[in-house]
Design a protein around this motif. Structure first.
Motif, mmCIF file in Angstrom:
data_model
loop_
_atom_site.group_PDB
_atom_site.id
_atom_site.type_symbol
_atom_site.label_atom_id
_atom_site.label_comp_id
_atom_site.label_asym_id
_atom_site.label_seq_id
_atom_site.Cartn_x
_atom_site.Cartn_y
_atom_site.Cartn_z
ATOM 1 N N ALA A 22 49.744 47.521 38.315
ATOM 2 C CA ALA A 22 48.469 48.137 38.705
ATOM 3 C C ALA A 22 48.724 49.427 39.471
ATOM 4 N N LEU A 79 47.847 43.671 51.035
ATOM 5 C CA LEU A 79 47.106 44.210 49.892
ATOM 6 C C LEU A 79 45.672 44.535 50.276
ATOM 7 N N ARG A 130 51.491 43.193 40.958
ATOM 8 C CA ARG A 130 51.387 44.422 41.756
ATOM 9 C C ARG A 130 51.978 45.612 41.020
ATOM 10 N N ARG A 138 45.675 46.218 42.254
ATOM 11 C CA ARG A 138 46.769 45.298 42.549
ATOM 12 C C ARG A 138 46.228 43.960 43.050
#
Length: 200
Positions: A89, A149, A86, A95
């Motif tokens: 990115a 996410l 994570r 991510r």
């Protein structure tokens, strides 16, 4: 599979005690992951770690606590892997791709033998057992993480997409140690890309 560098259990003040605990946990981690948990006895772990049985019981109350330490180390390793993916990115979509890429990389790695947590829960089916509960807690965290996410990436409904992604990961983990890891990893990445494109 992440290697265990820590975990739960007693610690020693001296370097020798810490070294012995690390050897025990490192040995148990390698054998449990490669061969299963119930098939491995305490005597073998003690012998391969080159410590006494009394030393094991100074650091762990028994085999169950050693298994919990093994899973705690695996959990810490996966959390660090996800955090690293994570952090590297810039966008939510990137991510998610990075996290999926880290899973695919694990499937391709030498000695891959599936998900340590799914392997463990197959040996401890009782929902009340602490080892079963440790597996459930890890999987709850992973589902919450990928759902977050997916929501950030605009994949809605995110809860459904999250469950879908976890199921894809579970299938890839099983297939990766039974078939061609490269093909499985590529198929998994393609399926994740489908989720990102709205194909639930």
């Amino acid at each position: 599979m992440s290697r265990v560098t820590g975990g739960t259990g007693g610690g020693g003040a001296s370097g020798g005690a810490s070294d012995a605990r690390a050897r025990l946990l490192g040995t148990a981690t390698e054998i449990f992951y490669a061969e299963g948990i119930h098939s491995v006895g305490v005597d073998r772990i003690v012998a391969e770690a080159q410590v006494t049985r009394a030393t094991l019981y100074r650091h762990f109350s028994g085999k169950d606590e050693l298994v919990l330490a093994y899973l705690a180390g695996a959990d810490s390793g996966i959390r660090a892997q996800v955090a690293g993916a994570r952090a590297g990115a810039d966008t939510a979509v990137e991510r998610l791709r990075a996290v999926a890429g880290s899973i695919a990389e694990g499937i391709r790695s030498p000695g891959f033998r599936g998900c340590a947590f799914l392997n463990a829960v197959a040996e401890y089916p009782d929902p009340a057992h602490p080892i079963h509960q440790a597996v459930v807690a890890h999987r709850r965290w992973f589902l919450e993480t990928v759902t977050e996410l997916l929501a950030e990436a605009g994949c809605l409904p995110a809860d459904r997409a999250g469950r879908h992604l976890v199921m894809l990961r579970d299938g890839a983990m099983a297939a990766g140690c039974l078939g061609d890891p490269e093909a499985v990893a590529e198929t998994f990445l393609g399926a994740v890309e489908g989720i990102l494109q709205g194909g639930l």
